[in-house]
Design a protein around this motif. Structure first.
Motif, short mmCIF file in Angstrom:
data_model
loop_
_atom_site.label_atom_id
_atom_site.label_comp_id
_atom_site.label_asym_id
_atom_site.label_seq_id
_atom_site.Cartn_x
_atom_site.Cartn_y
_atom_site.Cartn_z
N GLU A 64 43.74 -33.72 35.84
CA GLU A 64 43.48 -33.65 37.28
C GLU A 64 44.09 -32.37 37.84
N THR A 65 43.28 -31.59 38.55
CA THR A 65 43.76 -30.36 39.15
C THR A 65 44.15 -30.61 40.61
N ILE A 66 45.40 -30.32 40.94
CA ILE A 66 45.90 -30.51 42.31
C ILE A 66 45.56 -29.27 43.14
N LEU A 67 45.05 -29.46 44.35
CA LEU A 67 44.77 -28.37 45.27
C LEU A 67 45.75 -28.43 46.43
N VAL A 68 46.49 -27.33 46.63
CA VAL A 68 47.49 -27.27 47.69
C VAL A 68 47.17 -26.09 48.61
N LYS A 69 46.98 -26.36 49.90
CA LYS A 69 46.70 -25.30 50.86
C LYS A 69 48.00 -24.77 51.46
N MET A 70 48.04 -23.43 51.66
CA MET A 70 49.25 -22.81 52.20
C MET A 70 48.91 -21.69 53.17
N GLU A 71 49.81 -21.48 54.11
CA GLU A 71 49.72 -20.33 55.01
C GLU A 71 50.41 -19.14 54.35
N LYS A 72 49.77 -17.98 54.40
CA LYS A 72 50.31 -16.81 53.71
C LYS A 72 51.72 -16.44 54.17
N GLU A 73 51.93 -16.45 55.48
CA GLU A 73 53.21 -15.98 55.99
C GLU A 73 54.28 -17.07 56.00
N ASN A 74 53.89 -18.30 55.64
CA ASN A 74 54.87 -19.39 55.62
C ASN A 74 54.52 -20.36 54.50
N PRO A 75 54.67 -19.92 53.23
CA PRO A 75 54.30 -20.78 52.10
C PRO A 75 55.06 -22.10 52.11
N ASP A 76 54.35 -23.16 51.79
CA ASP A 76 54.94 -24.50 51.76
C ASP A 76 55.97 -24.60 50.64
N ALA A 77 57.21 -24.87 51.00
CA ALA A 77 58.31 -24.85 50.04
C ALA A 77 58.13 -25.90 48.95
N GLU A 78 57.69 -27.10 49.31
CA GLU A 78 57.52 -28.16 48.32
C GLU A 78 56.38 -27.83 47.36
N GLY A 79 55.29 -27.32 47.90
CA GLY A 79 54.17 -26.93 47.04
C GLY A 79 54.55 -25.82 46.08
N ILE A 80 55.31 -24.85 46.56
CA ILE A 80 55.78 -23.75 45.71
C ILE A 80 56.71 -24.29 44.62
N ARG A 81 57.58 -25.20 45.00
CA ARG A 81 58.51 -25.78 44.01
C ARG A 81 57.73 -26.48 42.90
N LYS A 82 56.72 -27.27 43.26
CA LYS A 82 55.90 -27.97 42.26
C LYS A 82 55.16 -26.99 41.37
N ALA A 83 54.62 -25.93 41.99
CA ALA A 83 53.90 -24.92 41.22
C ALA A 83 54.83 -24.24 40.22
N GLY A 84 56.05 -23.93 40.66
CA GLY A 84 57.02 -23.32 39.77
C GLY A 84 57.38 -24.22 38.60
N GLU A 85 57.53 -25.51 38.88
CA GLU A 85 57.85 -26.47 37.83
C GLU A 85 56.74 -26.54 36.78
N ILE A 86 55.49 -26.48 37.25
CA ILE A 86 54.36 -26.52 36.33
C ILE A 86 54.41 -25.33 35.38
N ILE A 87 54.66 -24.14 35.91
CA ILE A 87 54.73 -22.94 35.07
C ILE A 87 55.89 -23.04 34.08
N ARG A 88 57.05 -23.45 34.55
CA ARG A 88 58.22 -23.55 33.68
C ARG A 88 58.02 -24.58 32.57
N ALA A 89 57.17 -25.58 32.83
CA ALA A 89 56.88 -26.61 31.83
C ALA A 89 55.74 -26.21 30.90
N GLY A 90 55.21 -25.00 31.09
CA GLY A 90 54.15 -24.51 30.21
C GLY A 90 52.74 -24.73 30.72
N GLY A 91 52.60 -25.16 31.99
CA GLY A 91 51.27 -25.38 32.56
C GLY A 91 50.72 -24.16 33.25
N LEU A 92 49.56 -24.31 33.90
CA LEU A 92 48.85 -23.21 34.54
C LEU A 92 48.62 -23.50 36.01
#
Length: 353
Positions: free
Chosen positions: A2-30
């Motif tokens: 399942e691919t999660i879609l997260v919408k964000m404002e450029k000048e104010n990126p959503d902190a929780e969404g960014i945290r989840k995205a970072g965790e995915i990369i650190r765990a070897g995901g895309l």
């Protein structure tokens, strides 16, 4: 998957969404994410398995190197050695921004990321979502464009989803990108700096900093047999589903020829699309018989042309257009990048009238 879609404002990126995205990369995901050029398909640049996953998700040959995206200038010294004075000068002038530099890599970067080469392509993007995401992901994100290999690069998240839904863990939707064509790539490992892929940072702009810059002959020469050294340039790219032909010549002759060819194709049962400019769109809509005529903007506004090109090619795919005709554009300045992508999309099919 399942691919999660997260919408964000450029000048104010959503902190929780960014945290989840970072965790995915650190765990070897895309994770697909916006940059100022096109959307990128990100994985951990220092993890060989992540790079393999990128190649698999895109259907991309594994000898086609990936660009490593960083979010701090000093991090370049961890993945490249030596870092020549030319690189420092270019970084001071154009980083963060749409410029990729090729340097000799350190052992920290696996060959799976560099396509087996001893060099690494490095970019420091300007987009605030991209930079925040890269930091959360560990600071080194390998990212080609977030499309299936060979298709037009995505400038909107909806086209990322079209290609990558079910293939990757997350898509960050940051809206439409600003430039619309991939970054300029300059190779700093040879005797002279050389542009391997044209982009928004033009040859003239580079020469303001480095005085002399060469251009790879494979960029615009369809007959050149030399192997391109840059990411994304070895194989056919940016192609819509329909057959694209570029018509070049004097303006009046070009519009007349496109109208004639469009009528003939429509009569043969094809669904025709035309890439026009604001100056010519009305004429095509009146006289060509084409079902879909799309303007990239005013001919003199190269920024608008570049921003519109991939979106229009994707829209033609959505409309099931089978034959496409396009005017040609200037091959100087940013126009060189526009024509490079257009030629690749057309398989260098050009007709002179």
């Amino acid at each position: 998957m399942e691919t999660i879609l997260v919408k964000m404002e450029k000048e104010n990126p959503d902190a929780e969404g960014i945290r989840k995205a970072g965790e995915i990369i650190r765990a070897g995901g895309l994770v697909a994410f916006p940059t100022e050029t096109v959307y990128g398909l990100g994985g951990d640049a220092l993890n060989p398995d992540s790079s393999r996953k990128i190649y698999a998700a895109k259907g991309r040959p594994s000898d086609n190197p990936l660009i490593v995206h960083i979010c701090r200038w000093d991090d370049i010294y961890k993945i490249a050695h030596p870092v020549p004075e030319e690189a420092e000068k270019l970084a001071k002038a154009y980083w963060p921004g749409p410029l990729t530099m090729i340097l000799k890599k350190t052992d920290l970067v696996p060959e799976e990321t560099t396509g087996g080469l001893d060099t690494v392509a490095i970019r420091f993007p300007q987009d605030p979502i991209a930079r925040t995401f890269i930091e959360a992901a560990g600071g080194f994100v390998a990212a080609p464009s977030a499309n299936l290999s060979g298709k037009p690069s995505p400038t909107l998240a909806q086209y990322v989803a079209e290609d990558m839904n079910g293939r990757i863990e997350m898509i960050i939707d940051g809206g439409e990108v600003g430039i619309g064509l991939e970054s300029t790539i300059v190779d700093l490992t040879g005797e002279e700096p050389m542009i391997l892929r044209p982009g928004f940072i033009t040859k003239e702009m580079l020469e303001e900093v480095l005085k002399r810059v060469e251009v790879d002959r494979t960029i615009l020469d369809a007959n050149c047999r030399l192997r391109p050294k840059a990411p994304g340039m070895r194989y056919k790219h940016y192609a819509p589903k329909g057959d694209l032909t570029i018509i070049e010549g004097e303006p009046e002759a070009v519009t007349e020829a496109i109208c004639q060819r469009s009528k003939a194709a429509e009569s043969a049962g094809e669904k025709v699309g035309i890439i026009a400019t604001d100056e010519t769109a009305r004429q095509y809509r009146t006289f060509s018989g084409a079902e879909s005529v799309k303007s990239v903007g005013r001919r003199v506004d190269e920024a608008a042309v570049g921003r519109s090109l991939y979106r229009i090619l994707r829209e033609f795919d959505d409309e099931n257009v089978t034959v496409i005709f396009s005017e040609s554009f200037s091959q100087s300045g940013f126009g060189q990048a526009i024509m490079n992508r257009l030629l690749k999309a057309a398989g260098h099919h050009v007709e002179r009238v």
